[in-house]
Write an enzyme that holds these catalytic residues in place. Sequence first.
Site, PDB file in Angstrom:
ATOM      1  N   GLN A 280       0.826  -1.195   0.000  1.00  0.00           N
ATOM      2  CA  GLN A 280       0.000   0.000   0.000  1.00  0.00           C
ATOM      3  C   GLN A 280       0.865   1.252   0.000  1.00  0.00           C
ATOM      4  O   GLN A 280       1.697   1.439   0.881  1.00  0.00           O
ATOM      5  CB  GLN A 280      -0.902  -0.008   1.253  1.00  0.00           C
ATOM      6  CG  GLN A 280      -1.516   1.322   1.641  1.00  0.00           C
ATOM      7  CD  GLN A 280      -2.567   1.799   0.660  1.00  0.00           C
ATOM      8  OE1 GLN A 280      -2.239   2.463  -0.312  1.00  0.00           O
ATOM      9  NE2 GLN A 280      -3.816   1.460   0.921  1.00  0.00           N
TER      10      GLN A 280
ATOM     11  N   GLN B  74     -18.794   1.393  -3.184  1.00  0.00           N
ATOM     12  CA  GLN B  74     -17.761   0.860  -4.076  1.00  0.00           C
ATOM     13  C   GLN B  74     -17.034  -0.292  -3.385  1.00  0.00           C
ATOM     14  O   GLN B  74     -16.351  -0.079  -2.389  1.00  0.00           O
ATOM     15  CB  GLN B  74     -16.768   1.962  -4.445  1.00  0.00           C
ATOM     16  CG  GLN B  74     -15.584   1.494  -5.275  1.00  0.00           C
ATOM     17  CD  GLN B  74     -16.001   0.981  -6.646  1.00  0.00           C
ATOM     18  OE1 GLN B  74     -16.871   1.540  -7.284  1.00  0.00           O
ATOM     19  NE2 GLN B  74     -15.383  -0.093  -7.102  1.00  0.00           N
TER      20      GLN B  74
ATOM     21  N   GLY C  52      -8.713  -0.022  -1.493  1.00  0.00           N
ATOM     22  CA  GLY C  52      -9.905   0.251  -0.694  1.00  0.00           C
ATOM     23  C   GLY C  52      -9.653   0.242   0.800  1.00  0.00           C
ATOM     24  O   GLY C  52     -10.550  -0.053   1.588  1.00  0.00           O
ATOM     25  N   GLU C  53      -8.419   0.568   1.215  1.00  0.00           N
ATOM     26  CA  GLU C  53      -8.101   0.494   2.651  1.00  0.00           C
ATOM     27  C   GLU C  53      -8.925   1.481   3.470  1.00  0.00           C
ATOM     28  O   GLU C  53      -9.289   1.196   4.606  1.00  0.00           O
ATOM     29  CB  GLU C  53      -6.611   0.727   2.885  1.00  0.00           C
ATOM     30  CG  GLU C  53      -6.205   0.501   4.341  1.00  0.00           C
ATOM     31  CD  GLU C  53      -4.706   0.412   4.543  1.00  0.00           C
ATOM     32  OE1 GLU C  53      -4.269   0.532   5.698  1.00  0.00           O
ATOM     33  OE2 GLU C  53      -3.982   0.205   3.554  1.00  0.00           O
TER      34      GLU C  53
ATOM     35  N   ARG D  99     -12.027   2.415   2.909  1.00  0.00           N
ATOM     36  CA  ARG D  99     -13.341   1.804   3.087  1.00  0.00           C
ATOM     37  C   ARG D  99     -13.273   0.661   4.100  1.00  0.00           C
ATOM     38  O   ARG D  99     -14.176   0.472   4.919  1.00  0.00           O
ATOM     39  CB  ARG D  99     -13.857   1.279   1.740  1.00  0.00           C
ATOM     40  CG  ARG D  99     -14.457   2.351   0.835  1.00  0.00           C
ATOM     41  CD  ARG D  99     -14.553   1.895  -0.611  1.00  0.00           C
ATOM     42  NE  ARG D  99     -13.281   2.095  -1.292  1.00  0.00           N
ATOM     43  CZ  ARG D  99     -12.939   1.471  -2.401  1.00  0.00           C
ATOM     44  NH1 ARG D  99     -13.745   0.573  -2.945  1.00  0.00           N
ATOM     45  NH2 ARG D  99     -11.775   1.706  -2.970  1.00  0.00           N
TER      46      ARG D  99
END
Length: 301
Positions: free
Chosen positions: A54, A78, A95-96, A98
């Site tokens: 990441q 999403q 998507g970390e 989220r």
Amino acid sequence: MAKATKKQALGRGLSALLKDPDHDIKSVEDKNADKLVGHIVELDLTSIEMNPFQPRTSFNEESLRELASSIRELGVIQPITVRKLDFNKYQLVSGERRYRASGLIGLETIPAYIRIANDQESLEMALVENIQRQDLDPIEIAISYQRLLDEINLTQEQLSDRIGKNRSTIANYLRLLKLDPIIQTGMRDGFVTMGHGRALINIENTQIQLDIYEKILEKSLSVRETEKLVRELNGVESKEKTTSKEKPLPQNLKKGIKEFSDYLGAKVDIKVAQKGKGKLIIPFTSEEDFQRIKKLIQGEN
């Protein structure tokens, strides 16, 4: 209600595939892989681990709380993207925010797209998807570009194609990594902008860079004011005064310089003599960069 019921039924069917240890799907060639890969599946948050690739290293807590509040009201609109590691074990690709926000409000599951990828593919997916989707700071973007060049062995041309950015834009971000770490940290924390950083990179002396950086903070200098200060220190203004009587470049030459710069991903300069003769100056930052420019000039792919 019908839509929600359909989603739950879909989740149950795919969950049955995921939780069958005797028919665990490990590759895209396994039976029923086509029913899983590329589909939205409700996964347990506890079955998902963080992605070591990441590019984002800091998350604004207030922004996360706002996202969590939105998810509480509307759900995760999403889906995140994960890659399958092992039986009921996944790794986050994108998507970390989220994922973290869902955990803040106590959700036990999250909608996810499942992909099967090796470490190199996962790194590339994580970096490219986060560059395109997340509001990374300029240094995080620059680090992501550099990692794609170094760890995936992409050329700047290939990187340009992957992320849809001009080579000159990529080069401008990469140059930020030459700034003193203190200035890079200031940029990441929002004390100065990328515009300030691009101005400061033109100062070779690190201590002078830091002196100007302190002045920016103390006097809240704008980017334009910073650029003016840098020009003065580099003696550009005095040089411009001595050459102000020189004949200005024709418009077609100015346009040509810009086209050369955009194509080569380097700031091309031109020197023109009184009788119209001249020369092009094409800077390069390394032997690799020289070979890249050479191939472009020779028309090699």
